[in-house]
Design an enzyme around this catalytic site. Structure first.
Site, mmCIF file in Angstrom:
data_model
loop_
_atom_site.group_PDB
_atom_site.id
_atom_site.type_symbol
_atom_site.label_atom_id
_atom_site.label_comp_id
_atom_site.label_asym_id
_atom_site.label_seq_id
_atom_site.Cartn_x
_atom_site.Cartn_y
_atom_site.Cartn_z
ATOM 1 N N ASP A 130 0.799 -1.171 -0.109
ATOM 2 C CA ASP A 130 -0.122 -0.023 -0.142
ATOM 3 C C ASP A 130 0.943 1.375 -0.086
ATOM 4 O OD1 ASP A 130 -2.243 1.726 0.543
ATOM 5 O OD2 ASP A 130 -1.693 1.778 2.475
ATOM 6 N N THR A 169 -2.839 0.543 -4.197
ATOM 7 C CA THR A 169 -3.219 1.740 -3.704
ATOM 8 C C THR A 169 -4.498 1.966 -4.090
ATOM 9 O OG1 THR A 169 -2.721 4.130 -3.291
ATOM 10 C CG2 THR A 169 -2.455 3.084 -5.659
#
Length: 267
Positions: free
Chosen positions: A10, A44
């Site tokens: 992430d 993301t």
């Protein structure tokens, strides 16, 4: 010891420090992992244009997972490998619901951010993501194209109360998640980081046992459950730590570098 060949990280509050940079130690560990043959990517909630800038800075060598998993795209030629979008009737429902209840709503079409509302929420979001936007109050005046993701931005407690209201109204055709406490996001049911990680592993012919996923928020839980090694940051929400195989250091303490050194570079 398992040889991990695909590592998905992430961005916000994971790979990025609180000042939205990648530390030199983490950059170095990433470069070393890539040199040893590991496939490193980011997963993301950000749009492709925003994520691509970070990916270029850290020299990633794999297509990147964006929009929570709704879009996987090559970095160089920008070819789309995987794409899922929100059904239009659900987009119209969200538009009409948020107009009626005075909620801030924004959407993405063709990697462009459109907001139905102007104001502080939009300004803060755009500053954090570093992306331009277009304000258009009328849904019917937006350009044609698929809606990759929609977001309601509001007070965390208000959003938490909204989830059980909207979920039955939207039904099966929409996936709800939170990337930050004040961002409630709406995606295609197969637009999750877990779906995207499985797709990318299959694309390279890697078994899921040879994948690592690293994250901090609830929108990371699908990929952390799917990966061979699911890692939560020290700064992650408690619910994510509970399902992770391993908890690393925080995003400000090179947590990603620690994972790479422990599980990839030592292998």
């Amino acid at each position: 010891m398992t040889k991990y060949r695909l590592i998905a990280m992430d961005l916000d509050d994971t790979l990025l420090t609180d000042d939205l940079t990648v530390s030199e130690k983490t950059r170095s560990a990433m470069a070393e992992a890539i040199a040893q043959g590991a496939h490193l990517t980011i997963a993301t909630g950000r749009m492709f244009a925003s994520a691509k800038r970070v990916a270029a800075q850290v020299g990633l060598n794999v297509p990147i997972i964006t929009y929570q998993g709704s879009l996987i795209r090559n970095l160089l030629d920008e070819e789309v490998l995987y794409e899922r979008s929100v059904p239009y009737e659900k987009v119209r429902f969200l538009y009409e619901y948020t107009r009626k209840h005075n909620l801030h709503l924004q959407t993405y079409i063709n990697d462009q951010l459109y907001s139905f509302d102007n104001g502080d929420k939009l300004a803060a979001y755009a500053k954090q993501s570093g992306i331009p936007y277009i304000v258009e109050p009328e849904l019917d005046r937006l350009p044609e194209g698929n809606h990759t993701k929609l977001i309601i931005i509001d007070d965390p407690a208000k959003l938490d109360a909204l989830i059980p209201v909207l979920r039955p109204l939207l039904g099966e055709g929409v996936h709800l998640t939170k990337s930050k406490a004040n961002y409630l996001e709406f995606l295609h049911p197969e637009g999750t980081k877990g779906h995207a990680l499985r797709f990318l592993a299959a694309h390279y012919g890697f078994p899921m046992e040879e994948t690592i996923a690293i994250g901090d928020a609830w929108n990371d839980h699908e990929m952390i459950e799917a990966a061979g090694l699911g890692v939560a940051m020290a700064n992650a929400i408690p619910e994510l730590k509970n399902i992770a195989n391993y908890v690393t250091l925080s995003n400000n303490d090179d947590g990603v570098a620690h994972v790479l050194e422990k599980f990839v570079l030592q292998a």
